[in-house]
Each structure stands twice: as structure tokens, then as C-alpha cells.
Design a protein around this motif. Structure first.
Motif, PDB file in Angstrom:
ATOM      1  N   SER A  78      89.456  75.651 -22.783  1.00 43.28           N
ATOM      2  CA  SER A  78      88.200  76.376 -22.682  1.00 43.28           C
ATOM      3  C   SER A  78      88.422  77.667 -21.906  1.00 43.28           C
ATOM      4  CB  SER A  78      87.121  75.524 -22.022  1.00 43.28           C
ATOM      5  OG  SER A  78      87.469  75.207 -20.698  1.00 43.28           O
ATOM      6  N   THR A  79      87.413  78.547 -21.993  1.00 40.70           N
ATOM      7  CA  THR A  79      87.470  79.827 -21.305  1.00 40.70           C
ATOM      8  C   THR A  79      86.344  79.889 -20.289  1.00 40.70           C
ATOM      9  OG1 THR A  79      88.359  80.884 -23.290  1.00 40.70           O
ATOM     10  CG2 THR A  79      87.476  82.340 -21.593  1.00 40.70           C
ATOM     11  N   LYS A  80      86.667  80.370 -19.099  1.00 36.45           N
ATOM     12  CA  LYS A  80      85.687  80.546 -18.029  1.00 36.45           C
ATOM     13  C   LYS A  80      85.657  82.003 -17.604  1.00 36.45           C
ATOM     14  CE  LYS A  80      85.101  76.050 -17.445  1.00 36.45           C
ATOM     15  NZ  LYS A  80      83.897  75.356 -17.808  1.00 36.45           N
ATOM     16  N   TYR A 126      91.627  81.062 -19.381  1.00 38.98           N
ATOM     17  CA  TYR A 126      91.679  80.167 -20.535  1.00 38.98           C
ATOM     18  C   TYR A 126      92.760  79.120 -20.300  1.00 38.98           C
ATOM     19  CZ  TYR A 126      92.597  78.639 -25.331  1.00 38.98           C
ATOM     20  OH  TYR A 126      92.782  77.888 -26.463  1.00 38.98           O
ATOM     21  N   ALA A 143      91.368  71.786 -18.929  1.00 37.12           N
ATOM     22  CA  ALA A 143      90.352  71.539 -17.901  1.00 37.12           C
ATOM     23  C   ALA A 143      90.928  71.383 -16.493  1.00 37.12           C
ATOM     24  CB  ALA A 143      89.537  70.306 -18.273  1.00 37.12           C
ATOM     25  N   THR A 194      81.108  80.785 -15.263  1.00 32.34           N
ATOM     26  CA  THR A 194      80.295  80.667 -16.465  1.00 32.34           C
ATOM     27  C   THR A 194      81.189  80.274 -17.633  1.00 32.34           C
ATOM     28  OG1 THR A 194      78.940  82.493 -15.628  1.00 32.34           O
ATOM     29  CG2 THR A 194      78.622  81.878 -17.922  1.00 32.34           C
ATOM     30  N   ASP A 195      80.714  79.342 -18.461  1.00 29.91           N
ATOM     31  CA  ASP A 195      81.446  79.000 -19.676  1.00 29.91           C
ATOM     32  C   ASP A 195      81.347  80.151 -20.669  1.00 29.91           C
ATOM     33  OD1 ASP A 195      82.283  76.405 -18.988  1.00 29.91           O
ATOM     34  OD2 ASP A 195      80.309  75.606 -19.486  1.00 29.91           O
TER      35      ASP A 195
END
Length: 90
Positions: free
Chosen positions: A2-4, A47, A50, A75-76
Motif C-alpha cells: 500500500s501507499t501512505k 510504498y 504493511a 493518509t492512505d
């Protein structure tokens, strides 16, 4: 994966925050970018998986040795960008 989007405020410019963030990201296998913003904060797009992402976010809360972090906003980011490495921008 995922990207934060991570925004860090406090004394985070002129204290090797970006350079140290890149070193941490490279060690943790995080891809993305870090840059200074005009308001004195630092913006990171990170990226990865988790668990390493959480460790990187935890590091952002401490920052580089000369920094003084006052806030970290995470933020996602729904769309995954194509990152090949972690780079320092601006």
C-alpha cells in the motif's frame, strides 16, 4: 502493498531529515519519495508492505537526530504509484 502519504511537521528541515528518511526507507525496503514543503514541513509518499510501512511511520515520529517532530499525519493513498526506489525531491 500500500501507499501512505505522510506529512511531518516540526523542526524537520535543515536537519538531514530527508537524507535519513531515505536511508531508513532503503533499509526497510520502502519505495517512494521525500521532499521539503514551503511551509517548513516534510512530505513523504511511502510504498511497501504493511509491517515495514508501520516501522517507517514509527521512525518518522522520531525523525533524524537533529529534528524535533511535533506531528505526523498519515493518509492512505488509494492509487498505487509506480515507484522504483525511494528518492529525495526538492
Amino acid at each position: 502493498m500500500s501507499t501512505k502519504k505522510i506529512t511531518i511537521t516540526g523542526k524537520v528541515q535543515g536537519v538531514f531529515f530527508r537524507k535519513t528518511a531515505k536511508q531508513q526507507a532503503d533499509m526497510m525496503g520502502i519505495l517512494g519519495s521525500v521532499q521539503n514543503l514551503p511551509d517548513g514541513s516534510v512530505l513523504i509518499y511511502a510504498y511497501g508492505d504493511a509491517e515495514p510501512l508501520q516501522r517507517f511511520i514509527d521512525w518518522c515520529k522520531q525523525g533524524s537526530p537533529g529534528s524535533s517532530v511535533t506531528a505526523v499525519t498519515v493518509t492512505d493513498v488509494p492509487e498505487a504509484a509506480e515507484y522504483r526506489w525511494f528518492e529525495i525531491r526538492g
